[in-house]
Motif scaffolding. Structure first.
Motif, PDB file in Angstrom:
ATOM      1  N   GLY A 198      40.126  51.296  44.664  1.00 27.90           N
ATOM      2  CA  GLY A 198      38.965  50.492  44.669  1.00 27.90           C
ATOM      3  C   GLY A 198      37.901  51.126  44.256  1.00 27.90           C
ATOM      4  N   THR A 199      37.681  52.336  44.678  1.00 26.17           N
ATOM      5  CA  THR A 199      36.330  53.134  44.433  1.00 26.17           C
ATOM      6  C   THR A 199      35.996  53.016  42.892  1.00 26.17           C
ATOM      7  OG1 THR A 199      34.573  55.000  44.923  1.00 26.17           O
ATOM      8  CG2 THR A 199      36.766  55.554  44.683  1.00 26.17           C
ATOM      9  N   PHE A 201      30.882  48.431  52.098  1.00 24.07           N
ATOM     10  CA  PHE A 201      31.580  49.514  51.677  1.00 24.07           C
ATOM     11  C   PHE A 201      32.187  49.332  50.374  1.00 24.07           C
ATOM     12  CE2 PHE A 201      35.378  52.512  51.451  1.00 24.07           C
ATOM     13  CZ  PHE A 201      34.637  53.600  52.203  1.00 24.07           C
ATOM     14  N   GLU A 257      30.579  42.026  48.946  1.00 22.54           N
ATOM     15  CA  GLU A 257      31.814  41.742  49.596  1.00 22.54           C
ATOM     16  C   GLU A 257      31.873  40.209  50.007  1.00 22.54           C
ATOM     17  OE1 GLU A 257      33.123  45.128  51.998  1.00 22.54           O
ATOM     18  OE2 GLU A 257      31.070  45.463  51.826  1.00 22.54           O
ATOM     19  N   GLU A 290      34.731  47.220  55.952  1.00 20.32           N
ATOM     20  CA  GLU A 290      34.596  48.260  56.910  1.00 20.32           C
ATOM     21  C   GLU A 290      33.338  47.987  57.576  1.00 20.32           C
ATOM     22  OE1 GLU A 290      37.821  49.414  55.075  1.00 20.32           O
ATOM     23  OE2 GLU A 290      36.853  50.833  56.434  1.00 20.32           O
ATOM     24  N   ASP A 297      33.088  42.404  45.023  1.00 22.56           N
ATOM     25  CA  ASP A 297      34.023  43.522  45.548  1.00 22.56           C
ATOM     26  C   ASP A 297      35.376  42.856  46.398  1.00 22.56           C
ATOM     27  OD1 ASP A 297      35.614  45.497  46.745  1.00 22.56           O
ATOM     28  OD2 ASP A 297      33.921  46.782  47.018  1.00 22.56           O
ATOM     29  N   GLN A 315      39.213  44.515  49.497  1.00 18.05           N
ATOM     30  CA  GLN A 315      39.697  44.291  50.924  1.00 18.05           C
ATOM     31  C   GLN A 315      39.824  42.778  51.057  1.00 18.05           C
ATOM     32  OE1 GLN A 315      39.371  45.951  55.300  1.00 18.05           O
ATOM     33  NE2 GLN A 315      38.421  46.755  53.796  1.00 18.05           N
ATOM     34  N   LYS A 327      43.870  47.920  46.372  1.00 14.01           N
ATOM     35  CA  LYS A 327      44.546  47.778  47.808  1.00 14.01           C
ATOM     36  C   LYS A 327      45.678  47.143  47.218  1.00 14.01           C
ATOM     37  CE  LYS A 327      40.902  48.748  51.057  1.00 14.01           C
ATOM     38  NZ  LYS A 327      41.449  49.914  51.520  1.00 14.01           N
TER      39      LYS A 327
END
Ligand SMILES: Cc1ncc(COP(=O)(O)O)c(C=O)c1O
Length: 440
Positions: free
Chosen positions: A116-117, A143, A218, A223, A251, A254, A280
């Motif tokens: 993800g990063t 996050f 997000e 997170e 993003d 997640q 993920k």
């Protein structure tokens, strides 16, 4: 099933502490060893119910897709790594073509990485290239990863950033965390003060909007505490981006891959960003990150961004097999996320009526958070109690993860059986009942 804390488990953890640099470990001695759908066992044969999907990776069945395993095996028997970013390979191209069919038609270009990063690192750089601007706007509580670039955008806990700054090119603004509105207002009478703030302060007094390349968001903050914003918030942010030629980066690392009941969390808000990032769940258990851009943004110069393992054939084989599976079970997966999400929300809301410790219950699909507070009036976060509930549940066979200051995230695999889902909720409720001081 009661967790048996065996010598073997203690030994492995002691060995881990000796040789591994510390990571995030949540504090439960969970050493998974084998799994098959709803049946998850640790190294000592303890059986668990999983409400973590192994950190949002196993959205669809835990190690239980034979065709995913077969596709990986077939691929590694042919070739594991093709140096896709320097040479060529057909499999990543085919997967990119197939993956793009899951996105709005305006999206036409894909970059593969391993996490993800990295997907976000690519999006940061691409936004700068596409707009020829240097600043990035992100939200408190966000996050986006822990590598130096994405860490500049991450703002969910100071420990993530401590000693790594300064992060000069990011501006942070409040997210629509309505349970704890940073402006002390209440939705919907707030008039979206958080959106107004972005226009009136950072973009007026700190940095010219003409210098802002992208806004990272997000769709549901993960997170940061499983925070579901109002539709108008995401729409307002899109408007700010549109009015100022800023790219919006969603993003979905997640929230994506059906976690919210739709392939893309963003679809709930009626907003199309300019760039999506995912990771993920995409690889069905193998590492893969994906950055997906609108065709209209064009291309990037050769060498401006690349990596070694992007498009790794084993990861691509897993991702392709997983995508094939979800495409042929699309309706069922979406329905399961929505209906099981409702089951969890109903149960948690009933628990909220019984236990003072529960301050807020919120979610979208099967991406659900329960926030614990010491006092419903002051909303003082009940961090210690939250952690105790996670431990108590674990000791009774339920694996869960924290989020934010005092939230537990409930993110079982979307394919969890209703029986296991209810058993898990029973374990959680028993733990809350035990830890709550004033409950029923
Ligand atoms: C929304 C979001 N973005 C990015 C990341 C970073 O992903 P990774 O850990 O694969 O680098 C995470 C990880 O939890 C995440 O939740």
């Amino acid at each position: 099933m009661k967790f048996e804390h065996t010598k073997k488990i203690k030994d492995i953890i002691a060995r881990d502490k000796k040789v591994m640099l510390t990571t995030t470990r949540v504090g439960i001695p969970f050493i998974p060893s084998r799994a098959n759908g709803d049946h998850i066992y640790d190294v000592s044969g303890n059986e668990f119910i999983d409400f973590s999907s192994f950190i949002s990776v196993y959205n669809i069945r835990i190690n239980d897709n034979a065709h995913v395993r077969e596709a990986i095996t077939a691929q590694i028997n042919r070739l594991i790594h093709a140096s896709f970013t320097d040479f060529y390979a057909e499999e990543p191209v085919t997967f990119a073509e197939n993956l793009l069919t899951m996105f709005p038609k305006s999206f036409g270009k894909v970059f593969f990485s391993n996490s993800g990063t990295e997907a976000n690192e690519a999006a940061i750089k691409y936004s700068k290239l596409f707009t020829k601007r240097q600043y990035t706007l992100a939200f408190y509580g966000a996050f986006h990863g822990r590598t130096q670039g994405s860490l500049g955008l991450t703002s969910s806990m100071t420990i993530h950033r401590e000693k790594f700054g300064p992060f000069n090119s990011t501006i942070h603004v409040p997210y629509a965390y309505c349970y704890r509105c940073p402006f002390g207002k209440e939705y919907p009478s707030c008039g979206m003060a958080c959106v107004d703030y972005i226009k009136k302060y950072p973009l007026k007094k700190e940095v010219s909007p003409k210098e802002v390349a992208s806004i990272f968001i997000e769709p549901v903050q993960g997170e940061g505490g499983y925070i579901v914003p109002p539709k108008e918030f995401i729409q307002g942010v899109r408007e700010i981006a549109d009015d100022n030629g800023i790219l919006l980066v969603a993003d979905e690392v997640q929230s994506g891959y059906f976690r919210t009941g739709k392939f893309l969390g963003m679809s709930h808000f009626g907003v199309e960003p300019d760039i999506y990032t995912m990771a993920k769940a995409v690889g069905g258990g193998l590492p893969i990150g994906v950055t997906i851009t609108k065709s209209s943004l064009g291309d990037v110069p050769a060498g401006a961004h690349s990596n070694t393992f992007g498009g790794n054939l084993a990861s691509i084989a897993a991702a392709q097999a997983m995508l094939k599976y979800v495409k042929s079970n699309l309706r069922s997966i979406e329905e399961q996320a929505v209906s099981k999400g409702k089951t969890v929300m109903n149960r948690l809301n009933k628990m909220k009526d019984r236990y003072e410790l529960i301050g807020d219950v919120r979610g979208l699909g099967l991406m659900i958070g329960v926030e614990f507070v010491k006092d419903r009036k002051t909303k003082e976060p009940a961090r210690k109690e939250r952690d105790e509930i996670i431990t108590e549940s674990f000791n009774n066979g339920l694996v869960m993860l924290p989020a934010g200051e005092s939230t537990i995230r409930i993110i079982p695999p979307i394919t969890i059986s209703p029986k296991k889902l209810n058993e898990g909720l029973d374990i959680l409720e028993a733990a809350v009942a035990k830890i709550d001081k004033h409950g029923a």
